[in-house]
Design an enzyme around this catalytic site. Structure first.
Site, short mmCIF file in Angstrom:
data_model
loop_
_atom_site.label_atom_id
_atom_site.label_comp_id
_atom_site.label_asym_id
_atom_site.label_seq_id
_atom_site.Cartn_x
_atom_site.Cartn_y
_atom_site.Cartn_z
CB SER A 1 19.32 -0.49 91.35
OG SER A 1 19.59 -1.58 90.50
CG ASP B 1 30.69 16.02 89.50
OD1 ASP B 1 30.57 15.09 90.32
OD2 ASP B 1 31.17 15.85 88.36
CE1 TYR C 1 24.26 1.67 89.75
CE2 TYR C 1 23.27 -0.51 89.99
CZ TYR C 1 23.15 0.84 89.71
OH TYR C 1 21.91 1.37 89.43
NE ARG D 1 19.44 0.36 79.88
CZ ARG D 1 19.77 0.41 81.18
NH1 ARG D 1 20.31 1.50 81.70
NH2 ARG D 1 19.52 -0.62 81.96
CD GLU E 1 22.43 -5.49 89.10
OE1 GLU E 1 23.51 -5.88 89.55
OE2 GLU E 1 21.74 -6.16 88.30
P1 NAP Z 1 22.23 6.72 82.87
O1 NAP Z 1 21.62 6.83 81.52
O2 NAP Z 1 23.57 6.07 83.04
O3 NAP Z 1 22.33 8.22 83.45
C1 NAP Z 1 23.12 8.53 84.57
C2 NAP Z 1 23.11 10.02 84.76
O4 NAP Z 1 23.94 10.35 85.89
C3 NAP Z 1 23.68 10.81 83.56
O5 NAP Z 1 22.93 11.98 83.39
C4 NAP Z 1 25.09 11.16 84.04
O6 NAP Z 1 25.62 12.33 83.45
C5 NAP Z 1 24.80 11.41 85.52
N1 NAP Z 1 26.02 11.41 86.31
C6 NAP Z 1 26.98 10.45 86.36
N2 NAP Z 1 27.98 10.83 87.18
C7 NAP Z 1 27.64 12.06 87.67
C8 NAP Z 1 28.28 12.97 88.55
N3 NAP Z 1 29.46 12.71 89.09
N4 NAP Z 1 27.66 14.14 88.82
C9 NAP Z 1 26.45 14.42 88.26
N5 NAP Z 1 25.80 13.60 87.42
C10 NAP Z 1 26.40 12.42 87.12
O7 NAP Z 1 21.24 6.02 83.89
P2 NAP Z 1 19.67 5.71 83.74
O8 NAP Z 1 19.51 4.39 83.08
O9 NAP Z 1 18.98 6.89 83.21
O10 NAP Z 1 19.28 5.49 85.27
C11 NAP Z 1 18.92 6.58 86.10
C12 NAP Z 1 19.19 6.20 87.56
O11 NAP Z 1 18.42 5.05 87.90
C13 NAP Z 1 20.63 5.83 87.88
O12 NAP Z 1 20.89 6.25 89.19
C14 NAP Z 1 20.64 4.31 87.81
O13 NAP Z 1 21.68 3.80 88.61
C15 NAP Z 1 19.27 4.01 88.35
N6 NAP Z 1 18.62 2.79 87.88
C16 NAP Z 1 18.52 2.54 86.54
C17 NAP Z 1 17.82 1.43 86.09
C18 NAP Z 1 17.66 1.14 84.62
O14 NAP Z 1 17.32 0.01 84.29
N7 NAP Z 1 17.85 2.12 83.74
C19 NAP Z 1 17.23 0.57 87.04
C20 NAP Z 1 17.33 0.86 88.39
C21 NAP Z 1 18.02 1.99 88.80
P3 NAP Z 1 26.48 12.26 82.07
O15 NAP Z 1 25.45 12.29 80.97
O16 NAP Z 1 27.33 13.47 82.17
O17 NAP Z 1 27.26 10.97 82.11
O1 F7E Z 2 23.53 -6.19 81.91
C1 F7E Z 2 24.67 -9.48 80.70
C2 F7E Z 2 25.27 -8.96 81.99
O2 F7E Z 2 24.72 -4.02 81.75
C3 F7E Z 2 22.43 -7.07 81.92
C4 F7E Z 2 21.75 -0.76 84.96
O3 F7E Z 2 20.81 0.15 84.45
O4 F7E Z 2 20.06 -2.41 85.32
C5 F7E Z 2 21.29 -2.17 84.66
O5 F7E Z 2 22.27 -3.07 85.13
C6 F7E Z 2 22.90 -8.51 81.86
C7 F7E Z 2 24.02 -8.85 82.85
O6 F7E Z 2 22.46 -4.16 82.91
C8 F7E Z 2 26.75 -8.33 77.97
O7 F7E Z 2 26.24 -9.87 82.50
C9 F7E Z 2 25.84 -10.20 78.61
O8 F7E Z 2 23.74 -10.07 83.45
O9 F7E Z 2 22.57 -4.33 80.47
P1 F7E Z 2 23.37 -4.62 81.68
P2 F7E Z 2 22.52 -4.50 84.46
O10 F7E Z 2 23.87 -4.96 84.88
O11 F7E Z 2 21.38 -5.42 84.74
C10 F7E Z 2 20.09 -2.27 86.75
C11 F7E Z 2 18.70 -2.48 87.27
C12 F7E Z 2 20.70 -0.99 87.20
O12 F7E Z 2 20.37 -0.46 88.25
C13 F7E Z 2 21.91 -0.54 86.46
O13 F7E Z 2 22.12 0.86 86.67
O14 F7E Z 2 23.47 -8.74 80.56
N1 F7E Z 2 25.50 -9.25 79.51
N2 F7E Z 2 26.60 -9.66 77.65
C14 F7E Z 2 26.03 -8.08 79.14
N3 F7E Z 2 25.96 -6.86 79.69
C15 F7E Z 2 26.60 -5.83 79.06
N4 F7E Z 2 26.51 -4.57 79.56
N5 F7E Z 2 27.32 -6.04 77.91
C16 F7E Z 2 27.43 -7.29 77.32
O15 F7E Z 2 28.09 -7.44 76.30
#
Ligand code: NAP
Ligand code: F7E
Length: 346
Positions: A129, A62, A152, A187, A131
């Site tokens: 990110s 963890d 976050y 996703r 973000e």
């Molecule tokens: P995700 O599907 O939410 O995967 C997150 C991973 O982190 C899962 O394997 C989760 O394990 C693990 N995790 C959470 N808490 C943990 C803990 N306490 N100890 C060990 N592992 C833990 O995220 P993703 O979309 O693949 O994104 C991968 C990374 O890129 C993340 O850091 C995210 O913040 C970052 N990121 C994502 C995006 C995007 O658009 N996808 C964009 C920019 C940055 P469990 O399966 O056990 O929950």
């Molecule tokens: O929201 C709007 C919400 O939760 C996108 C993570 O992977 O990307 C992700 O973060 C947008 C936001 O992604 C709903 O308000 C509307 O404006 O899919 P999301 P996120 O917040 O952009 C970044 C790059 C990361 O790093 C993060 O780990 O969509 N929205 N309606 C909604 N969002 C959600 N979740 N659910 C709704 O019903």
């Protein structure tokens, strides 16, 4: 000897694609998984079935447990560390700010310390990110000042700066990939894109009559996740560590995504989508769009899957998962652009 990679977050969307990509490159892959009373390996089962040719090993641990991270680093002796583990949900981070700070922020420092103290000479990728840019005007690039808008984003920004500090203070080969939203059939189901593609499938299946969403006006730069994990790998193959921005350069609203997804399934979204303000965020990120000129220049990296192709691929996948006929245009458009991916629809 194969190159050894250690991946945190291997059970997540990106971790599962990255493991598949690296196994395809001949790597030995080790992943950190959290102990869980139900199986957390759904996204990895296709790799575990043939055990990646014996080259995929999962280790319990963890990001809260520094001692375990140190022991694992010493045991695995990785050449490359991909730190993808995080509490990654922006909306959830408003409810769990301290926990998010602990795992998404301090978790990175625990891992960096494990690397530093173990003396293992490895390259380190940090999943930063878009973000972190928050309210900074679009397009954003490596020189854009950060303006985080959620717990976050603040936790990721702390990790970003700690990575830079370990590079400058301790000479570690550590890199930030500042990635914009990337999506896929893997996703998580509560992120908006997947919520929409599953919503379409549920409505067509007769299991739901409406889809309840939050802010439809927010704009994101959405790409296809498998292309982004290749970017992570390319970043670590450089001669010098650096921080780069990865995105498509295009931006679309949540409403655009809804229109495209429902339209693809021949549904009028207005009849099914309801906005509930309880899904709004206390502080929203309105407009993200990447300027990835530097990633193109240094890595030759470019996102090639377009917005309609991405939406269609995700809807195709969720229709298939619901045992419905899928038009298949998303899959056809993808062709063999991501050759290492065994099944783009699961
Ligand atoms: P995700 O599907 O939410 O995967 C997150 C991973 O982190 C899962 O394997 C989760 O394990 C693990 N995790 C959470 N808490 C943990 C803990 N306490 N100890 C060990 N592992 C833990 O995220 P993703 O979309 O693949 O994104 C991968 C990374 O890129 C993340 O850091 C995210 O913040 C970052 N990121 C994502 C995006 C995007 O658009 N996808 C964009 C920019 C940055 P469990 O399966 O056990 O929950
Ligand atoms: O929201 C709007 C919400 O939760 C996108 C993570 O992977 O990307 C992700 O973060 C947008 C936001 O992604 C709903 O308000 C509307 O404006 O899919 P999301 P996120 O917040 O952009 C970044 C790059 C990361 O790093 C993060 O780990 O969509 N929205 N309606 C909604 N969002 C959600 N979740 N659910 C709704 O019903």
């Amino acid at each position: 000897m194969p190159t050894i990679a250690f991946i945190t977050g291997i059970t997540g969307q990106d971790g599962s694609y990255l493991a598949e990509f690296l196994l395809g490159q001949g790597y030995e892959v080790h992943g950190l998984i959290r102990w869980c009373s139900t199986s957390p390996t759904q996204r990895l089962d296709h790799l575990l079935q043939d055990a990646g040719g014996g080259r995929l090993t999962l280790h319990c641990g963890d990001l809260a447990d520094a001692a375990r991270l140190g022991a694992l680093l010493a045991e695995v002796q990785p050449d490359e560390v991909y730190h993808l583990g995080a509490q990654s949900h922006v909306r959830v981070s408003f409810d769990l700010p301290a926990y998010t700070g602990d795992i998404t922020g301090l978790g990175t420092v625990r891992l960096l310390e494990a690397v530093r103290r173990s003396g293992v000479r490895c390259r380190f990728y940090q999943a930063s990110s878009s973000e972190m840019f928050g309210s900074a005007p679009a397009p954003q690039n490596e020189a854009t000042p950060f303006w985080p808008r959620s717990p976050y984003a603040a936790a990721k920004l702390y990790s970003y700066w700690m990575v830079r500090n370990y590079r400058e203070a301790h000479g570690l080969f550590v890199c930030n990939g500042i990635m914009y939203n990337h999506e896929s059939p893997r996703r998580g189901e509560t992120f908006v894109t997947r919520k929409i593609s599953r919503g379409v499938a549920k409505i067509l299946k007769g299991e739901a009559t409406q889809l309840v969403l939050g802010n439809l006006e927010a704009r994101r730069d959405w790409g296809y996740a498998p292309e982004y994990v290749e970017g992570m790998w390319r970043l670590l193959q450089q001669g010098e560590p650096q921080d780069l921005v990865f995105g498509t350069g295009e931006t679309h609203s949540v409403r655009d995504f809804v229109e495209e997804a429902f339209g693809y399934a021949n549904l009028d979204w207005r009849q099914f989508v309801r906005v509930d303000p309880s899904y709004f965020r206390p502080t929203e990120v309105e407009h993200l769009r990447a300027d990835s000129t530097q990633a193109r220049r240094f890595l030759g990296w470019e996102a090639t899957v377009t917005f309609p192709q991405l939406v269609r691929l995700m809807v195709d996948a969720d229709l298939r998962a619901a045992d419905l006929e899928a038009p298949g245009e998303g899959l056809r458009a993808l062709g063999n652009r991501v050759r290492w991916l065994r099944n783009p629809l699961s």
